[in-house]
Design a protein around this motif. Structure first.
Motif, mmCIF file in Angstrom:
data_model
loop_
_atom_site.group_PDB
_atom_site.id
_atom_site.type_symbol
_atom_site.label_atom_id
_atom_site.label_comp_id
_atom_site.label_asym_id
_atom_site.label_seq_id
_atom_site.Cartn_x
_atom_site.Cartn_y
_atom_site.Cartn_z
ATOM 1 N N GLY A 170 34.833 -29.316 55.450
ATOM 2 C CA GLY A 170 36.229 -29.458 55.837
ATOM 3 C C GLY A 170 37.111 -29.843 54.661
ATOM 4 O O GLY A 170 36.680 -29.911 53.509
ATOM 5 N N LYS A 171 38.375 -30.096 54.961
ATOM 6 C CA LYS A 171 39.346 -30.472 53.933
ATOM 7 C C LYS A 171 40.328 -31.471 54.523
ATOM 8 O O LYS A 171 40.334 -31.742 55.723
ATOM 9 C CB LYS A 171 40.084 -29.239 53.425
ATOM 10 C CG LYS A 171 41.026 -28.595 54.455
ATOM 11 C CD LYS A 171 41.830 -27.453 53.836
ATOM 12 C CE LYS A 171 42.880 -26.928 54.822
ATOM 13 N NZ LYS A 171 43.716 -25.862 54.211
ATOM 14 N N GLY A 172 41.187 -32.036 53.643
ATOM 15 C CA GLY A 172 42.269 -32.892 54.112
ATOM 16 C C GLY A 172 42.117 -34.354 53.749
ATOM 17 O O GLY A 172 43.102 -35.099 53.722
ATOM 18 N N VAL A 173 40.893 -34.804 53.501
ATOM 19 C CA VAL A 173 40.652 -36.175 53.045
ATOM 20 C C VAL A 173 39.833 -36.105 51.771
ATOM 21 O O VAL A 173 39.021 -35.190 51.581
ATOM 22 C CB VAL A 173 39.925 -37.019 54.112
ATOM 23 C CG1 VAL A 173 40.806 -37.229 55.332
ATOM 24 C CG2 VAL A 173 38.606 -36.396 54.527
ATOM 25 N N ALA A 174 40.047 -37.068 50.891
ATOM 26 C CA ALA A 174 39.403 -37.038 49.579
ATOM 27 C C ALA A 174 37.889 -37.113 49.692
ATOM 28 O O ALA A 174 37.156 -36.417 48.979
ATOM 29 C CB ALA A 174 39.934 -38.177 48.709
ATOM 30 N N ASN A 175 37.411 -37.945 50.601
ATOM 31 C CA ASN A 175 35.969 -38.111 50.780
ATOM 32 C C ASN A 175 35.630 -37.995 52.263
ATOM 33 O O ASN A 175 35.785 -38.957 53.016
ATOM 34 C CB ASN A 175 35.514 -39.466 50.238
ATOM 35 C CG ASN A 175 34.003 -39.666 50.395
ATOM 36 O OD1 ASN A 175 33.275 -38.765 50.810
ATOM 37 N ND2 ASN A 175 33.527 -40.857 50.070
ATOM 38 N N PRO A 176 35.172 -36.824 52.711
ATOM 39 C CA PRO A 176 34.877 -36.641 54.140
ATOM 40 C C PRO A 176 33.829 -37.615 54.680
ATOM 41 O O PRO A 176 33.792 -37.868 55.889
ATOM 42 C CB PRO A 176 34.363 -35.192 54.213
ATOM 43 C CG PRO A 176 34.916 -34.533 52.999
ATOM 44 C CD PRO A 176 34.947 -35.588 51.945
ATOM 45 N N LEU A 177 32.998 -38.177 53.804
ATOM 46 C CA LEU A 177 31.968 -39.107 54.277
ATOM 47 C C LEU A 177 32.582 -40.371 54.881
ATOM 48 O O LEU A 177 31.916 -41.064 55.655
ATOM 49 C CB LEU A 177 31.018 -39.480 53.140
ATOM 50 C CG LEU A 177 30.157 -38.343 52.573
ATOM 51 C CD1 LEU A 177 29.240 -38.868 51.481
ATOM 52 C CD2 LEU A 177 29.339 -37.671 53.672
ATOM 53 N N THR A 178 33.842 -40.640 54.554
ATOM 54 C CA THR A 178 34.490 -41.818 55.154
ATOM 55 C C THR A 178 34.725 -41.628 56.646
ATOM 56 O O THR A 178 35.035 -42.602 57.346
ATOM 57 C CB THR A 178 35.844 -42.106 54.461
ATOM 58 O OG1 THR A 178 36.709 -40.964 54.612
ATOM 59 C CG2 THR A 178 35.644 -42.384 52.977
ATOM 60 N N LEU A 179 34.585 -40.387 57.125
ATOM 61 C CA LEU A 179 34.771 -40.108 58.552
ATOM 62 C C LEU A 179 33.463 -40.149 59.340
ATOM 63 O O LEU A 179 33.473 -39.927 60.550
ATOM 64 C CB LEU A 179 35.428 -38.734 58.727
ATOM 65 C CG LEU A 179 36.798 -38.547 58.079
ATOM 66 C CD1 LEU A 179 37.276 -37.105 58.261
ATOM 67 C CD2 LEU A 179 37.816 -39.517 58.666
ATOM 68 N N LEU A 180 32.368 -40.427 58.650
ATOM 69 C CA LEU A 180 31.061 -40.366 59.320
ATOM 70 C C LEU A 180 30.973 -41.345 60.489
ATOM 71 O O LEU A 180 30.494 -40.981 61.570
ATOM 72 C CB LEU A 180 29.942 -40.634 58.313
ATOM 73 C CG LEU A 180 28.514 -40.462 58.833
ATOM 74 C CD1 LEU A 180 28.266 -39.035 59.311
ATOM 75 C CD2 LEU A 180 27.502 -40.837 57.742
ATOM 76 N N ASP A 181 31.416 -42.571 60.285
ATOM 77 C CA ASP A 181 31.336 -43.557 61.366
ATOM 78 C C ASP A 181 32.165 -43.142 62.574
ATOM 79 O O ASP A 181 31.836 -43.501 63.714
ATOM 80 C CB ASP A 181 31.806 -44.931 60.874
ATOM 81 C CG ASP A 181 30.793 -45.594 59.951
ATOM 82 O OD1 ASP A 181 29.608 -45.200 59.985
ATOM 83 O OD2 ASP A 181 31.190 -46.507 59.192
#
Length: 252
Positions: A170-181
């Protein structure tokens, strides 16, 4: 005992029936009901072909009207604000607006970005995330198709794009891993609903595992799948493709 299976079945139809049905719907020559009937007929034919071939585990939710990544965005409620989705179930008009754009009834929105799925010629609709992105089950497709097969006497293995591959494409946030939780509870709820519906296996596609990964991503994989294992008694069938696991073998 060894079991025979495949990762998914071509959905277009031997005579490109899906393409014909879609184009008729897009041109306004048929309605959503007719498109749905065409899809049901194709899924039935394809499941029967696999059963006739002697497969032990048949996939479901490998069918899509357009793109399995777009289907995943609809399932998780990841709809960019410009499509004016108000929450709740994602309607067909919104789904196809993301896929093809929409210019009608005072609405004028472009299609979402497409890019190649890994190094193939297959294109997918890129998920668009925002800071603080919320994820909630917003489509019944995966549950409906499992029930559809079950009504035909077939117990299938539903197929999902895995959480890390979905986020990292995906795109839109610098680090998608921050959305894992934020995304893991939605995945856990999907698995729980499938278990309640009678599923025994679920396939999670994680082709990102064949790429060069940094340590943070490998740690995230461990965290994600530990959480999903705790959330369900389903057997998790993790699939990779397009390359070898290489240095990610231990992670897998």
């Amino acid at each position: 005992m060894a079991l025979a299976t495949i990762l998914g079945f071509p959905r277009i139809g031997k005579n490109r029936e899906l393409k014909t049905a879609l184009e008729a719907y897009w041109k306004g020559k048929t309605d959503l009901t007719a498109l749905g009937h065409a899809a049901v007929a194709l899924r039935a034919e394809h499941w029967q072909a696999q059963q006739n071939a002697g497969l032990d585990l048949l996939p479901s939710n490998d069918f899509s009207y357009y793109d399995q990544t777009l289907d995943m965005s609809a399932l998780l409620g990841v709809i960019p604000a410009r499509y004016a989705h108000k929450g709740g179930p994602v309607e067909a008009a919104t789904y196809f607006a993301m896929a093809r754009g929409a210019q009608r009834d005072g609405v004028d929105v472009p299609a979402a970005e497409m890019t190649k799925w890994f190094d193939t010629n297959y294109h997918y609709i890129v998920p668009e995330f925002v800071a603080g992105q919320k994820f909630a089950i917003s489509s019944s497709k995966i549950f409906d198709e499992f029930a559809e097969a079950k009504a035909r006497g077939l117990k299938t293995r539903p197929v999902l794009i895995g959480p890390l591959t979905y986020l990292l494409r995906g795109k839109g946030v610098a680090n998608p891993l921050t959305l894992l939780d934020a995304i893991l509870p939605a995945y856990a709820e999907i698995l729980k609903r499938l278990e309640q519906a009678g599923a025994e296996w679920v396939q999670l596609d994680e082709p990102t595992l064949v790429l060069d990964l940094d340590e943070a991503t490998r740690v995230a994989y461990g965290k994600a799948y530990a959480a999903l294992r705790q959330a369900t008694k389903l057997k998790l069938f993790v699939a990779t493709y397009f390359g070898s696991l290489g240095d990610n073998l231990a992670t897998a």
